[in-house]
Design a protein around this motif. Sequence first.
Motif, PDB file in Angstrom:
ATOM      1  N   ALA A   1      -2.342  20.576  -9.631  1.00 29.16           N
ATOM      2  CA  ALA A   1      -3.686  20.641  -9.072  1.00 29.16           C
ATOM      3  C   ALA A   1      -4.249  22.039  -9.250  1.00 29.16           C
ATOM      4  CB  ALA A   1      -3.662  20.273  -7.587  1.00 29.16           C
ATOM      5  N   ALA A   2      -5.579  22.122  -9.277  1.00 26.23           N
ATOM      6  CA  ALA A   2      -6.220  23.430  -9.427  1.00 26.23           C
ATOM      7  C   ALA A   2      -6.005  24.277  -8.183  1.00 26.23           C
ATOM      8  CB  ALA A   2      -7.710  23.249  -9.706  1.00 26.23           C
ATOM      9  N   GLU A   3      -5.980  23.630  -7.006  1.00 21.01           N
ATOM     10  CA  GLU A   3      -5.791  24.353  -5.751  1.00 21.01           C
ATOM     11  C   GLU A   3      -4.298  24.508  -5.464  1.00 21.01           C
ATOM     12  OE1 GLU A   3      -9.490  21.808  -5.670  1.00 21.01           O
ATOM     13  OE2 GLU A   3      -7.361  21.452  -6.026  1.00 21.01           O
ATOM     14  N   LYS A   4      -3.871  25.724  -5.211  1.00 20.82           N
ATOM     15  CA  LYS A   4      -2.462  26.011  -4.988  1.00 20.82           C
ATOM     16  C   LYS A   4      -2.119  25.962  -3.497  1.00 20.82           C
ATOM     17  CE  LYS A   4      -2.401  26.634  -9.357  1.00 20.82           C
ATOM     18  NZ  LYS A   4      -2.003  25.466 -10.191  1.00 20.82           N
ATOM     19  N   GLN A   5      -0.825  25.786  -3.228  1.00 19.84           N
ATOM     20  CA  GLN A   5      -0.333  25.701  -1.860  1.00 19.84           C
ATOM     21  C   GLN A   5       0.439  26.981  -1.510  1.00 19.84           C
ATOM     22  OE1 GLN A   5      -0.975  22.982   0.220  1.00 19.84           O
ATOM     23  NE2 GLN A   5      -2.322  22.418  -1.487  1.00 19.84           N
ATOM     24  N   PHE A   6       0.334  27.401  -0.262  1.00 21.31           N
ATOM     25  CA  PHE A   6       0.922  28.679   0.130  1.00 21.31           C
ATOM     26  C   PHE A   6       1.669  28.591   1.459  1.00 21.31           C
ATOM     27  CE2 PHE A   6      -2.422  29.742  -2.779  1.00 21.31           C
ATOM     28  CZ  PHE A   6      -1.909  30.799  -3.516  1.00 21.31           C
ATOM     29  N   GLU A   7       2.648  29.478   1.574  1.00 27.75           N
ATOM     30  CA  GLU A   7       3.286  29.766   2.847  1.00 27.75           C
ATOM     31  C   GLU A   7       2.718  31.083   3.345  1.00 27.75           C
ATOM     32  OE1 GLU A   7       7.672  30.790   4.823  1.00 27.75           O
ATOM     33  OE2 GLU A   7       7.535  30.065   2.760  1.00 27.75           O
ATOM     34  N   LEU A   8       2.355  31.131   4.617  1.00 24.04           N
ATOM     35  CA  LEU A   8       1.778  32.338   5.198  1.00 24.04           C
ATOM     36  C   LEU A   8       2.729  32.942   6.214  1.00 24.04           C
ATOM     37  CD1 LEU A   8      -1.871  31.097   5.921  1.00 24.04           C
ATOM     38  CD2 LEU A   8      -0.968  32.137   3.827  1.00 24.04           C
ATOM     39  N   THR A   9       2.785  34.257   6.220  1.00 27.73           N
ATOM     40  CA  THR A   9       3.549  34.985   7.225  1.00 27.73           C
ATOM     41  C   THR A   9       2.613  35.946   7.941  1.00 27.73           C
ATOM     42  OG1 THR A   9       5.540  34.894   5.846  1.00 27.73           O
ATOM     43  CG2 THR A   9       5.524  36.485   7.646  1.00 27.73           C
ATOM     44  N   LEU A  10       2.585  35.853   9.253  1.00 27.47           N
ATOM     45  CA  LEU A  10       1.750  36.740  10.060  1.00 27.47           C
ATOM     46  C   LEU A  10       2.673  37.569  10.947  1.00 27.47           C
ATOM     47  CD1 LEU A  10       0.314  33.591  10.163  1.00 27.47           C
ATOM     48  CD2 LEU A  10      -1.586  35.085  10.791  1.00 27.47           C
ATOM     49  N   ASP A  11       2.694  38.866  10.708  1.00 30.34           N
ATOM     50  CA  ASP A  11       3.593  39.763  11.413  1.00 30.34           C
ATOM     51  C   ASP A  11       2.775  40.740  12.248  1.00 30.34           C
ATOM     52  OD1 ASP A  11       5.690  41.276  12.293  1.00 30.34           O
ATOM     53  OD2 ASP A  11       6.136  42.202  10.354  1.00 30.34           O
ATOM     54  N   ASP A  12       2.599  40.395  13.529  1.00 36.37           N
ATOM     55  CA  ASP A  12       1.769  41.203  14.422  1.00 36.37           C
ATOM     56  C   ASP A  12       0.429  41.554  13.770  1.00 36.37           C
ATOM     57  OD1 ASP A  12       3.260  41.176  16.677  1.00 36.37           O
ATOM     58  OD2 ASP A  12       4.119  43.176  16.449  1.00 36.37           O
ATOM     59  N   VAL A  13      -0.230  40.536  13.266  1.00 39.75           N
ATOM     60  CA  VAL A  13      -1.540  40.734  12.642  1.00 39.75           C
ATOM     61  C   VAL A  13      -2.555  41.062  13.741  1.00 39.75           C
ATOM     62  CG1 VAL A  13      -3.419  39.596  11.403  1.00 39.75           C
ATOM     63  CG2 VAL A  13      -1.051  39.224  10.688  1.00 39.75           C
ATOM     64  N   ARG A  14      -3.136  42.247  13.629  1.00 40.54           N
ATOM     65  CA  ARG A  14      -4.083  42.694  14.654  1.00 40.54           C
ATOM     66  C   ARG A  14      -5.484  42.184  14.324  1.00 40.54           C
ATOM     67  NH1 ARG A  14      -4.106  46.307  18.746  1.00 40.54           N
ATOM     68  NH2 ARG A  14      -1.968  46.936  18.200  1.00 40.54           N
ATOM     69  N   LEU A  15      -6.058  41.490  15.294  1.00 37.05           N
ATOM     70  CA  LEU A  15      -7.387  40.924  15.114  1.00 37.05           C
ATOM     71  C   LEU A  15      -8.288  41.373  16.258  1.00 37.05           C
ATOM     72  CD1 LEU A  15      -6.294  37.271  14.282  1.00 37.05           C
ATOM     73  CD2 LEU A  15      -7.114  38.973  12.638  1.00 37.05           C
ATOM     74  N   PRO A  16      -9.556  41.632  15.968  1.00 37.80           N
ATOM     75  CA  PRO A  16     -10.479  42.000  17.046  1.00 37.80           C
ATOM     76  C   PRO A  16     -10.786  40.790  17.925  1.00 37.80           C
ATOM     77  CG  PRO A  16     -11.666  41.719  14.992  1.00 37.80           C
ATOM     78  CD  PRO A  16     -10.203  41.612  14.643  1.00 37.80           C
ATOM     79  N   ALA A  17     -11.342  41.032  19.088  1.00 36.40           N
ATOM     80  CA  ALA A  17     -11.642  39.951  20.035  1.00 36.40           C
ATOM     81  C   ALA A  17     -12.531  38.888  19.414  1.00 36.40           C
ATOM     82  CB  ALA A  17     -12.301  40.528  21.279  1.00 36.40           C
ATOM     83  N   GLU A  18     -13.434  39.313  18.511  1.00 36.26           N
ATOM     84  CA  GLU A  18     -14.389  38.378  17.925  1.00 36.26           C
ATOM     85  C   GLU A  18     -13.761  37.478  16.856  1.00 36.26           C
ATOM     86  OE1 GLU A  18     -15.339  42.568  16.283  1.00 36.26           O
ATOM     87  OE2 GLU A  18     -14.823  41.629  18.210  1.00 36.26           O
ATOM     88  N   ALA A  19     -12.466  37.651  16.563  1.00 32.02           N
ATOM     89  CA  ALA A  19     -11.789  36.751  15.622  1.00 32.02           C
ATOM     90  C   ALA A  19     -11.483  35.401  16.260  1.00 32.02           C
ATOM     91  CB  ALA A  19     -10.494  37.389  15.127  1.00 32.02           C
ATOM     92  N   LEU A  20     -11.427  35.363  17.601  1.00 27.08           N
ATOM     93  CA  LEU A  20     -11.184  34.112  18.309  1.00 27.08           C
ATOM     94  C   LEU A  20     -12.417  33.226  18.207  1.00 27.08           C
ATOM     95  CD1 LEU A  20      -9.398  32.424  20.330  1.00 27.08           C
ATOM     96  CD2 LEU A  20     -10.658  33.604  22.158  1.00 27.08           C
TER      97      LEU A  20
END
Length: 380
Positions: free
Chosen positions: A199-218
């Motif tokens: 397929a043209a669209e690929k599949q991924f595994e994601l790793t999030l290691d203490d990813v800092r996000l601002p309050a407005e990301a919620l």
Amino acid sequence: MTTLLESEEHKSLREAVTAFAKTHPHTLNAEDNTRLWQDAAKLGYIGVNLPEAYGGGGGGITELSLVLEEMGASGNPLLMMIVSPAICGTVIARFGTDEQKREWLPPLADGTRLMAFGITEPDAGSNSHRITTTARKDGTDWLLTGRKVFVSGVDIADATLVVGRTEDARTGRLKPCLFIVPRDTPGFERRQIDMELNAAEKQFELTLDDVRLPAEALVGDEDAGLLQLFAGLNPERIMTAAFAIGMGRYALSRALEYARERTVWKTPIGAHQAIAHPLAQAHIDLELARLMMQKAAHLYDAGDDTGAGEAANMAKYAAGEACVKAVDQAVHTLGGNGLTREFGLASLITAARVARIAPVSREMILNYVSHQTLGLPKSY
């Protein structure tokens, strides 16, 4: 295919999308796929379900599923339509802050930005209650930690809408919440999964290691997680049904063309009932699945989330089964030619089965109907 239940506006949209899709070659090439996406967006097809105030078409999942079905029926399905405008666009349009709507909806509508969706985890699978990706407060920021798998199109998406869990201050229990994670955020890593699916669209595994996000990301209200989550999952199921129906129709059209032209002993093979009847059955199954998809889309657009949940699951189940059967019968109709690259059906053998597996397996849909519709006790 009958359009008796559709308005004149929907018939016109269907015809326009069909004409557009046929001007683009059937391809699995990522570059051609991107060009197709951009061209479709310029005509308003990608953002047809998003609010007019933010550059969308002001329609609903009914219109978006129609677009995806016709793209697929012409051999040009766009998997990211299920993800970017249907799931992410819908969630942000319904629950996002004014700032999130201004930032994301216009570019999602005009195709200049894409968003992926991360919910599935290695150890959670279909059980969203076992999601272990967690978010904890650090001052006004959020720290997001966890893993996701089978996330489509992360490499081409500008951000991923990630489903995590936060602790309810009153009960201490974990509850689902959604966060917008930009692609280049520190600690947000991706690894492409080696898939045999072409397929043209690929599949991924994601790793999030203490990813800092601002309050407005919620996204939306911290206390409305489940409502917001299912606001995206119902369109996902409806759009997956559209994807499957379009794929099945494409396979069926290739088989019909072959059955009319292929002649053995001076007779087209389509004249033989052993060929004709299974193709007729495939057509019937696809039509029935489409009717349930239309019902689900109508209920969702009317604001009936509960009714849409039942219908969306049924539509996805019926469409997946109909698609697999249509592809199988198309390949058998062509015989050895059905496995050649020239006729473009062999790659659909694997692709069709995705509609049975993702985003929820047919067994879990049967569980849903058993419990929610039929009132039978749970076995788990």
